[in-house]
Design an enzyme around this catalytic site. Structure first.
Site, PDB file in Angstrom:
ATOM      1  N   GLU A 150       0.618  -1.201  -0.005  1.00 14.24           N
ATOM      2  CA  GLU A 150       0.196  -0.116   0.022  1.00 14.24           C
ATOM      3  C   GLU A 150       0.839   1.323  -0.023  1.00 14.24           C
ATOM      4  O   GLU A 150       0.650   2.156   0.785  1.00 14.24           O
ATOM      5  CB  GLU A 150      -1.003   0.205   1.227  1.00 14.24           C
ATOM      6  CG  GLU A 150      -2.171  -1.081   0.955  1.00 14.24           C
ATOM      7  CD  GLU A 150      -3.223  -1.274   2.117  1.00 14.24           C
ATOM      8  OE1 GLU A 150      -2.750  -0.474   3.189  1.00 14.24           O
ATOM      9  OE2 GLU A 150      -4.034  -1.806   1.973  1.00 14.24           O
ATOM     10  N   GLU A 306      -6.778  -7.656  -1.459  1.00  8.59           N
ATOM     11  CA  GLU A 306      -7.399  -7.598  -0.184  1.00  8.59           C
ATOM     12  C   GLU A 306      -8.913  -7.520  -0.284  1.00  8.59           C
ATOM     13  O   GLU A 306      -9.067  -6.436  -1.270  1.00  8.59           O
ATOM     14  CB  GLU A 306      -6.795  -6.783   0.761  1.00  8.59           C
ATOM     15  CG  GLU A 306      -5.254  -6.940   1.386  1.00  8.59           C
ATOM     16  CD  GLU A 306      -4.832  -6.083   2.373  1.00  8.59           C
ATOM     17  OE1 GLU A 306      -5.736  -5.213   2.924  1.00  8.59           O
ATOM     18  OE2 GLU A 306      -3.421  -5.927   2.541  1.00  8.59           O
TER      19      GLU A 306
END
Length: 676
Positions: A150, A306
């Protein structure tokens, strides 16, 4: 790179073996396999277990976990662990820790505590990446890599960032004279006369020089690119048959994902659709934009790295539990939008650490419940349809153009109360989605071949190349839709010295004589048929120079002046929307545009229902998704058959709450649908 492994349609999970007792691993991995899971992502936060002390590697635990996955037929994606440098490393090399604009240190204890300009994190990051890659390059279970975790802008203001920014500026401009000119530093006596005076914007105020601030953002984007590229080059060298991706997250994202993704094989996204009942009227449409954005990063299918498995909660109050069918429906939404693999976060809810209440598929009780049963059903469906869907992808005739530079420039200089670059894009995209119009969201400088309609919202910055691309597209028969505040700035974030919309004036056939930043003060526009609509944020006051008005303002001192125009340009046309109209007007305008270009629409979709198609050698598959808590019905024109249960559908498709149907036209051609 073995891209065929990356484009299989399948379900995966995130697993943290280092957080669980070894005695649990084999039972977990066996259950994954029995459930239908195909992929496991591991190790993005495990640097301290891989290298517990400097230069001493411990691989036995990861060897065992990867080997167990291979034994039970699971593929593995490993991650470079640089998002969480271990404490021994940050203690030895405190330059790794970012410095916030206020001068405070971003200490270890959360994650993301690494400055992209730090020589220490870059060298040690390359070392751990090389050790990992060499260890698992030949393991048959490992198919790919995720870089870091991320990425985002940390706005670091350390000495290394100031020095790197200084070097970046010198490389881009060559001389202080050019810097002073391109940044307009004469204002407020800000001129530089020594290179050493150039530094990070201490204090973090967005009221500093806007040209300088935009370049500092560009510098940060390039710093992330370099940081990742050093890892990618190692992975390419050591693991040439593996794919490489990164899990982007959180839209709008200030970081330029297009730049960061240039070195990747495919993009990934971390998708957490909101479970709150009061978000069901907006959340699924925001999610649709996120998925289209992710597909547009590389202009090809992508992964979800995710996916929501239960209610998130950790450093904020726990969300509502996913309603029955929610988990399944939003996975199918992702697949419909071009996700090939969907990896769920996480296999187990954490029993330790900060994310204990970010729920996974199995809670710490180790007793599978309702969510797990839904996941099990989902895995069976996806595995059954995988061969049908492999090689298929969304194919669209409409493009919506997105720019991180516009986003950042409009963040630096906010234009009006309630005006948001990204939220306005969401409004246009939501209107398209509610009409069943498939849309590619692509970077604003990309080629436009193959499209019929291009929507260009918020083109605050403009250059000659993009203006020429839009002109060529319209001249060749396409339709361009441009919105307010277009062409205001040069790419150096300085105001153009011409009437707006600047370089887009010839294309649009209008001039902006004045403007009114109305903010939340709602105004009215009326179209040629006499229908009234509300508008907010901004009113450009236009003079027609070849264009035709199709809606005008009502009231205020510009009563009766054009609010929306259309201009014939070559074989095509250009629309200019001088304000931000309500959803009803956007719907009517897009229906008009789609009709002119013969783009298929589904004008009467029920609220909450979305349609999407994937097309390939196996034919075209129509996904009909009810992403709300109430039952819906979709009426079809044409004969379809369900690929979920084989049942025919010739008139009505009933959808339970969060119900999904996947249909194939009886003649293997995309049919038309009219929903009620």
């Amino acid at each position: 790179m073995n891209y065929k492994q990356a484009e299989q349609v399948q379900i995966g999970v995130v697993y943290y073996p280092e957080q669980w007792d070894r005695s649990m691993w084999e039972d977990d991995i066996r259950r994954m396999s029995e459930t239908g899971v195909k992929v496991v992502r591991m190790a993005e936060f495990a640097w301290s277990r891989m290298e517990p002390t400097p230069g001493v590697y411990e691989w036995a635990w990861l060897d065992e976990a990867v080997e167990l996955c291979g034994r039970y037929g699971l593929q593995v994606v490993l991650c470079t662990p640089t998002a969480t440098p271990p404490r021994w490393l940050t203690e030895q090399h405190p330059d790794i820790l970012p410095i916030r604009p206020d001068g405070s240190t971003y200490h270890a204890g959360v994650r993301g505590h690494r400055c992209y300009s730090s020589a220490s994190i870059r060298s040690h990051g390359q070392r751990i990446t090389e050790a990992l890659a060499r260890r698992y390059a030949g393991h048959p279970a490992v198919i790919g890599w995720q870089t870091d975790n991320e990425f985002g802008m940390n706005d670091c203001h350390c000495d290394a960032c100031s020095e790197a920014f200084r070097q970046w500026t010198r490389a881009n401009y060559g001389s202080l004279e050019a810097v002073n000119r391109e940044w307009g530093t004469v204002v407020w006596s800000g001129e530089y006369n020594e290179w050493e005076q150039i530094a990070a914007p201490y204090g973090g105020s967005r009221f500093q020089n806007p040209s300088y601030l935009l370049d500092f953002a560009r510098f940060q984007w390039d710093s992330i690119v370099v940081f990742q590229r050093e890892q990618v080059e190692i992975l390419r060298r050591e693991c040439p048959d593996h794919f490489i991706t990164h899990n982007f997250h959180t839209y709008p994202q200030r970081m330029d994902q297009y730049r960061v993704a240039e070195d990747l094989d495919l993009a990934s996204f971390d998708y957490y659709p909101n479970t709150a009942p009061d978000k069901q009227s907006t959340g699924p449409y925001s999610g649709a934009l996120s998925l289209d954005l992710t597909r547009g990063i590389k202009r090809r299918n992508f992964w979800i790295m995710e996916q929501l498995s239960g209610p998130p909660g950790a450093w904020f109050a726990t969300w509502r539990a996913p309603y029955p069918g929610f988990i399944r429906a939003f996975v199918w939404q992702a697949i419909a939008k071009g996700a090939d693999t969907v990896v769920h976060f996480r296999w187990r809810s954490a029993a330790i650490g900060a994310e204990q209440f970010w729920h996974g598929l199995i809670d710490p009780s180790n007793v599978p419940g309702r969510r797990f049963a839904e996941f099990e059903r989902l895995c069976a469906e996806v595995n059954r349809l995988s061969d049908h869907l492999q090689g298929t992808e969304p194919k669209h005739e409409v493009a919506l153009l997105f720019s991180h530079e516009q986003l950042e420039a409009l963040r630096i200089q906010h234009q009006a109360e309630g005006m948001s670059y990204y939220e306005n894009i969401k409004d246009y995209h939501r209107a398209l989605t509610k009409l069943g119009i498939g849309c590619d969201v692509i970077e604003w400088t990309q080629p436009l071949d193959g499209y019929r309609v291009v929507i260009a919202p918020g083109f605050f910055l403009m250059n000659e190349q993009v203006a020429a691309t839009l002109e060529r597209f319209a001249a060749g028969g396409g339709t361009v839709l441009v919105t307010m505040r277009a062409g205001v700035k040069e790419m150096n974030n300085q105001h153009v010295q011409m009437l707006l919309p600047g370089r887009l004036a010839e294309l649009t056939g209008i001039r902006v004589e004045e403007y009114d930043a109305i903010g939340h003060d709602a105004h009215t526009i009326r179209d040629a048929e006499g229908r009234s609509y509300s508008c907010l944020q901004w009113c450009d006051i236009l003079r027609l120079e070849g264009a035709e008005a199709i809606a005008c303002y009502e009231g205020d001192f510009y009563d009766g002046t054009p609010a929306v125009t259309v201009n014939a340009y070559g074989e095509g046309r250009a629309y200019y929307v001088a304000t931000h109209p309500d959803e009803a007007y956007l719907r009517d305008l897009l229906l008009r545009v789609a009709g002119e270009q013969e783009v298929r629409v589904y004008p009467d979709l029920p609220e909450g229902v979305q349609l999407a198609e994937r097309t390939g050698d196996n034919g075209t598959y129509l996904f009909v998704m009810n992403l709300c808590r109430e039952p819906r019905e979709v009426h079809l024109n044409g004969a379809y058959a369900s690929v979920l249960d084989g049942e025919p559908h010739e008139a009505v498709v009933p959808l339970e709450p969060y119900g999904v149907e996947i249909l194939k036209h009886a003649s293997d051609e995309a049919g038309s649908a009219v929903a009620q």
